[in-house]
Design a protein around this motif. Sequence first.
Motif, PDB file in Angstrom:
ATOM      1  N   THR A 165       0.733  -1.298  -0.010  1.00 47.63           N
ATOM      2  CA  THR A 165      -0.087   0.234  -0.012  1.00 47.63           C
ATOM      3  C   THR A 165       0.966   1.202  -0.078  1.00 47.63           C
ATOM      4  N   MET A 236      -5.248   8.336  -4.038  1.00 47.19           N
ATOM      5  CA  MET A 236      -6.559   7.602  -3.760  1.00 47.19           C
ATOM      6  C   MET A 236      -6.909   6.499  -4.854  1.00 47.19           C
ATOM      7  N   LYS A 237      -6.850   6.980  -6.166  1.00 48.80           N
ATOM      8  CA  LYS A 237      -7.174   6.396  -7.128  1.00 48.80           C
ATOM      9  C   LYS A 237      -6.498   5.123  -7.168  1.00 48.80           C
ATOM     10  N   CYS A 240      -6.534   2.826  -3.600  1.00 51.26           N
ATOM     11  CA  CYS A 240      -7.904   2.258  -3.438  1.00 51.26           C
ATOM     12  C   CYS A 240      -8.204   1.217  -4.551  1.00 51.26           C
ATOM     13  N   THR A 243      -6.356  -1.878  -3.775  1.00 51.15           N
ATOM     14  CA  THR A 243      -6.945  -2.697  -2.701  1.00 51.15           C
ATOM     15  C   THR A 243      -8.256  -3.160  -2.911  1.00 51.15           C
ATOM     16  N   ILE A 244      -9.227  -2.484  -3.280  1.00 52.05           N
ATOM     17  CA  ILE A 244     -10.586  -2.974  -3.599  1.00 52.05           C
ATOM     18  C   ILE A 244     -10.628  -4.182  -4.767  1.00 52.05           C
ATOM     19  N   ALA A 276     -13.371   3.681  -6.000  1.00 52.06           N
ATOM     20  CA  ALA A 276     -12.214   4.652  -5.718  1.00 52.06           C
ATOM     21  C   ALA A 276     -12.451   6.113  -6.119  1.00 52.06           C
ATOM     22  N   LEU A 279     -14.335   8.066  -3.516  1.00 54.80           N
ATOM     23  CA  LEU A 279     -13.502   8.562  -2.379  1.00 54.80           C
ATOM     24  C   LEU A 279     -12.535   9.622  -3.145  1.00 54.80           C
ATOM     25  N   CYS A 280     -11.851   9.546  -4.127  1.00 51.94           N
ATOM     26  CA  CYS A 280     -10.853  10.725  -4.661  1.00 51.94           C
ATOM     27  C   CYS A 280     -11.681  12.077  -4.981  1.00 51.94           C
TER      28      CYS A 280
END
Length: 371
Positions: A165, A236-237, A240, A243-244, A276, A279-280
Amino acid sequence: MTSRDKAGCPTATLPLDRLLASLAANVEQLGKRWEIAVRDQRAKEIKKMEGRKAEMAPAVELHTPLFYATCALGGVLSTGLTHLAVTPLDLVKCNMQVDPNKYRDISSGFGVLLQEQGLGGFFKGWMATLVGYSSQGACKFGFYEYFKKCYSDMAGPENADRLKTVIYLAASASAEVIADIALCPMEAVKVRIQTQPGFARCLTDGLPKLVQSEGAFGLYKGILPLWGRQIPYTMMKFACFETIVEMVYKHAVPKPKDECSKPLQLAVSFAGGYIAGVLCAAVSHPADNLVSFLNNAKGATVADAITTLGLWGLFTRGLPLRIIMVGTLTGAQWATYDAFKVFVGLPTSGGVSSSYHATPTLCQVDHEKQN
């Protein structure tokens, strides 16, 4: 003479030597047949593994200059075309940020633009959008893959998985610093065209006009707010999304990624990208308001923007529309990017792919083949 037993009956001579020789010949023949069958079965397995190896081997070798150039081209297609498609939404958003009294909400914003400029007005600034975000996408995706490999090598194989991460965040931030240098001049021209009626018709006359009025450095007046918007957004893009997608393949999809169909993999890419993107949008929206304000107001500063917009307005003005736009945009970007990678023979992004771990097994098979 034939020997007799005590009762006077002749004893039959048993040809033991012939029986043993025949039995040995049969066993030897059976052993040869079994050896041939085992050899054929092993040859079939080796051939099958070689076929799988050929299928799993990407047409473009990973982590080569050609690979990074291919990723950059995928970034051009995914980022440039998707931003071009949402130009009407971006146009309304920018005007809501700059003139909230006139463009009060999404529906009224579209109504005002349609009434004043007609349907053609919804694509004002399309050329600056296409050129700017195509350049940004090339740098963003190409350098992200490059920096991800560099930082993984620096961490070493024993730490790369544990720190993945952190590697995603560092690689995406590094790539975005470079990408925004390519984007910033086009973004400045785009905002002026979209929010100042009569400034210019398109990029070809807007860029010289902006340079003439504010100088070459005026093109980079918004670079710091742009970094403030885009670097958190890109971190974040990518982090995330990675991870997603990994969690989806681990918990939601009942089979490994390599066994999933390409349409399913692209659907996972779109879903991961959309989540993502939401959230971004929330993380980077205050900086987006600053960029629009500074590029629209000549000589304005960050303090002027905060005073005019207020903290609440800085965080919320135009946010619902930007969530819709950025969520759809980011999902479409990842789906387009991965569709291009599939087209050129590369694996889709994110998730755990067994193709990356197949080399030792195939080497063992080659070793068995040599034996």
